[in-house]
Design a protein around this motif. Structure first.
Motif, PDB file in Angstrom:
ATOM      1  N   GLU A 160       0.856  -1.174   0.000  1.00  0.00           N
ATOM      2  CA  GLU A 160       0.000   0.000   0.000  1.00  0.00           C
ATOM      3  C   GLU A 160       0.893   1.225   0.000  1.00  0.00           C
ATOM      4  N   SER A 161       0.721   2.005  -1.005  1.00  0.00           N
ATOM      5  CA  SER A 161       1.510   3.225  -1.108  1.00  0.00           C
ATOM      6  C   SER A 161       0.664   4.276  -1.799  1.00  0.00           C
ATOM      7  N   THR A 162       0.767   5.447  -1.298  1.00  0.00           N
ATOM      8  CA  THR A 162       0.039   6.533  -1.924  1.00  0.00           C
ATOM      9  C   THR A 162       0.939   7.347  -2.838  1.00  0.00           C
ATOM     10  N   ALA A 163       2.236   7.018  -2.833  1.00  0.00           N
ATOM     11  CA  ALA A 163       3.162   7.773  -3.680  1.00  0.00           C
ATOM     12  C   ALA A 163       2.964   7.368  -5.139  1.00  0.00           C
ATOM     13  N   PRO A 164       2.790   8.358  -5.995  1.00  0.00           N
ATOM     14  CA  PRO A 164       2.602   8.020  -7.418  1.00  0.00           C
ATOM     15  C   PRO A 164       3.920   7.523  -8.023  1.00  0.00           C
ATOM     16  N   LEU A 165       3.797   6.685  -9.016  1.00  0.00           N
ATOM     17  CA  LEU A 165       4.965   6.226  -9.746  1.00  0.00           C
ATOM     18  C   LEU A 165       5.526   7.382 -10.569  1.00  0.00           C
ATOM     19  N   PRO A 166       6.838   7.441 -10.716  1.00  0.00           N
ATOM     20  CA  PRO A 166       7.396   8.534 -11.522  1.00  0.00           C
ATOM     21  C   PRO A 166       6.973   8.388 -12.986  1.00  0.00           C
ATOM     22  N   VAL A 167       6.696   9.501 -13.585  1.00  0.00           N
ATOM     23  CA  VAL A 167       6.271   9.523 -14.985  1.00  0.00           C
ATOM     24  C   VAL A 167       7.378  10.181 -15.789  1.00  0.00           C
ATOM     25  N   ALA A 168       7.806   9.502 -16.845  1.00  0.00           N
ATOM     26  CA  ALA A 168       8.854  10.051 -17.696  1.00  0.00           C
ATOM     27  C   ALA A 168       8.246  11.087 -18.635  1.00  0.00           C
ATOM     28  N   ALA A 169       9.028  12.098 -18.881  1.00  0.00           N
ATOM     29  CA  ALA A 169       8.593  13.113 -19.823  1.00  0.00           C
ATOM     30  C   ALA A 169       8.976  12.670 -21.233  1.00  0.00           C
ATOM     31  N   PHE A 170       8.087  12.783 -22.150  1.00  0.00           N
ATOM     32  CA  PHE A 170       8.347  12.405 -23.531  1.00  0.00           C
ATOM     33  C   PHE A 170       8.279  13.642 -24.399  1.00  0.00           C
ATOM     34  N   ALA A 171       9.168  13.676 -25.346  1.00  0.00           N
ATOM     35  CA  ALA A 171       9.151  14.776 -26.304  1.00  0.00           C
ATOM     36  C   ALA A 171       8.667  14.224 -27.638  1.00  0.00           C
ATOM     37  N   ASN A 172       7.893  14.996 -28.312  1.00  0.00           N
ATOM     38  CA  ASN A 172       7.350  14.554 -29.580  1.00  0.00           C
ATOM     39  C   ASN A 172       7.580  15.651 -30.616  1.00  0.00           C
ATOM     40  N   ASP A 173       8.856  15.939 -30.848  1.00  0.00           N
ATOM     41  CA  ASP A 173       9.165  16.975 -31.823  1.00  0.00           C
ATOM     42  C   ASP A 173      10.279  16.481 -32.749  1.00  0.00           C
ATOM     43  N   GLU A 174      10.407  17.110 -33.861  1.00  0.00           N
ATOM     44  CA  GLU A 174      11.360  16.684 -34.903  1.00  0.00           C
ATOM     45  C   GLU A 174      12.807  16.769 -34.425  1.00  0.00           C
ATOM     46  N   GLU A 175      13.141  17.806 -33.698  1.00  0.00           N
ATOM     47  CA  GLU A 175      14.519  17.971 -33.221  1.00  0.00           C
ATOM     48  C   GLU A 175      14.924  16.830 -32.289  1.00  0.00           C
ATOM     49  N   THR A 176      14.074  16.492 -31.358  1.00  0.00           N
ATOM     50  CA  THR A 176      14.372  15.406 -30.424  1.00  0.00           C
ATOM     51  C   THR A 176      14.457  14.072 -31.172  1.00  0.00           C
ATOM     52  N   ALA A 177      13.535  13.846 -32.076  1.00  0.00           N
ATOM     53  CA  ALA A 177      13.549  12.598 -32.847  1.00  0.00           C
ATOM     54  C   ALA A 177      14.839  12.489 -33.666  1.00  0.00           C
ATOM     55  N   SER A 178      15.285  13.584 -34.235  1.00  0.00           N
ATOM     56  CA  SER A 178      16.525  13.574 -35.012  1.00  0.00           C
ATOM     57  C   SER A 178      17.730  13.275 -34.134  1.00  0.00           C
ATOM     58  N   ARG A 179      17.765  13.870 -32.948  1.00  0.00           N
ATOM     59  CA  ARG A 179      18.880  13.628 -32.028  1.00  0.00           C
ATOM     60  C   ARG A 179      18.909  12.176 -31.567  1.00  0.00           C
ATOM     61  N   VAL A 180      17.752  11.627 -31.255  1.00  0.00           N
ATOM     62  CA  VAL A 180      17.686  10.225 -30.834  1.00  0.00           C
ATOM     63  C   VAL A 180      18.108   9.310 -31.984  1.00  0.00           C
ATOM     64  N   ASP A 181      17.619   9.598 -33.189  1.00  0.00           N
ATOM     65  CA  ASP A 181      17.987   8.791 -34.358  1.00  0.00           C
ATOM     66  C   ASP A 181      19.491   8.824 -34.591  1.00  0.00           C
ATOM     67  N   LEU A 182      20.080  10.005 -34.537  1.00  0.00           N
ATOM     68  CA  LEU A 182      21.525  10.127 -34.734  1.00  0.00           C
ATOM     69  C   LEU A 182      22.276   9.366 -33.645  1.00  0.00           C
ATOM     70  N   GLY A 183      21.825   9.483 -32.410  1.00  0.00           N
ATOM     71  CA  GLY A 183      22.481   8.768 -31.312  1.00  0.00           C
ATOM     72  C   GLY A 183      22.433   7.264 -31.497  1.00  0.00           C
ATOM     73  N   LEU A 184      21.281   6.754 -31.911  1.00  0.00           N
ATOM     74  CA  LEU A 184      21.155   5.318 -32.138  1.00  0.00           C
ATOM     75  C   LEU A 184      22.012   4.855 -33.314  1.00  0.00           C
ATOM     76  N   ARG A 185      22.057   5.668 -34.367  1.00  0.00           N
ATOM     77  CA  ARG A 185      22.873   5.311 -35.532  1.00  0.00           C
ATOM     78  C   ARG A 185      24.364   5.362 -35.195  1.00  0.00           C
ATOM     79  N   ARG A 186      24.767   6.360 -34.405  1.00  0.00           N
ATOM     80  CA  ARG A 186      26.170   6.424 -33.970  1.00  0.00           C
ATOM     81  C   ARG A 186      26.527   5.241 -33.083  1.00  0.00           C
ATOM     82  N   PHE A 187      25.584   4.831 -32.233  1.00  0.00           N
ATOM     83  CA  PHE A 187      25.823   3.687 -31.373  1.00  0.00           C
ATOM     84  C   PHE A 187      26.058   2.434 -32.212  1.00  0.00           C
TER      85      PHE A 187
END
Length: 139
Positions: free
Chosen positions: A7-34
């Motif tokens: 029993e806990s009343t503390a909410p679970l942490p919620v991650a913030a999501f970005a849904n924009d072209e710049e963020t998607a491009s950065r994530v894509d580049l990071g995954l491709r570089r990886f």
């Protein structure tokens, strides 16, 4: 069967999501570089610098053979990475693969190594920023 329920009343942490072209491009580049980091390593650039760099000297047949073997080892991984990351598979990669299957004698080892290293460098140039190594913070 016993189930534990907390029993806990503390909410679970919620991650913030970005849904924009710049963020998607950065994530894509990071995954491709990886993915590219499987083949494009500091050791690869060190070998290319040894063979093609400003202060490169003619290597002995033995040293040429050692570096050629390392380049031969990375060629299939580079081929796989290039096939996955570049929209158009470059014909220059065919040159890398052809040179990776050549085993010249001692008298032709250095010339072969220079041609082999040059063809790999050409492919890395075509990969552009995907082949740029990130500086890692040692701390």
């Amino acid at each position: 069967m016993t189930a534990l329920m907390y029993e806990s009343t503390a909410p679970l942490p919620v991650a913030a999501f970005a849904n924009d072209e710049e963020t998607a491009s950065r994530v894509d580049l990071g995954l491709r570089r990886f993915l590219a980091s499987d083949a494009v390593t500091v050791a690869l650039y060190d070998d290319l610098e040894t063979v093609l760099g400003e202060n490169a000297a003619r290597l002995s047949p033995e040293d040429s053979a050692v570096i050629s073997a390392r380049l031969r080892d990375v060629a299939p991984t580079l081929n796989d990475v290039v096939a996955r990351l570049l929209k158009t598979y470059p014909s220059e990669m065919d040159d890398v693969m052809a040179r990776s299957s050549e085993f010249p004698g001692p008298e032709g080892a250095h010339g072969h190594l220079v041609r082999f290293a040059s063809s790999i460098l050409t492919v890395l140039d075509l990969m552009g920023e995907l082949a740029v190594l990130r500086e890692v913070d040692p701390s």
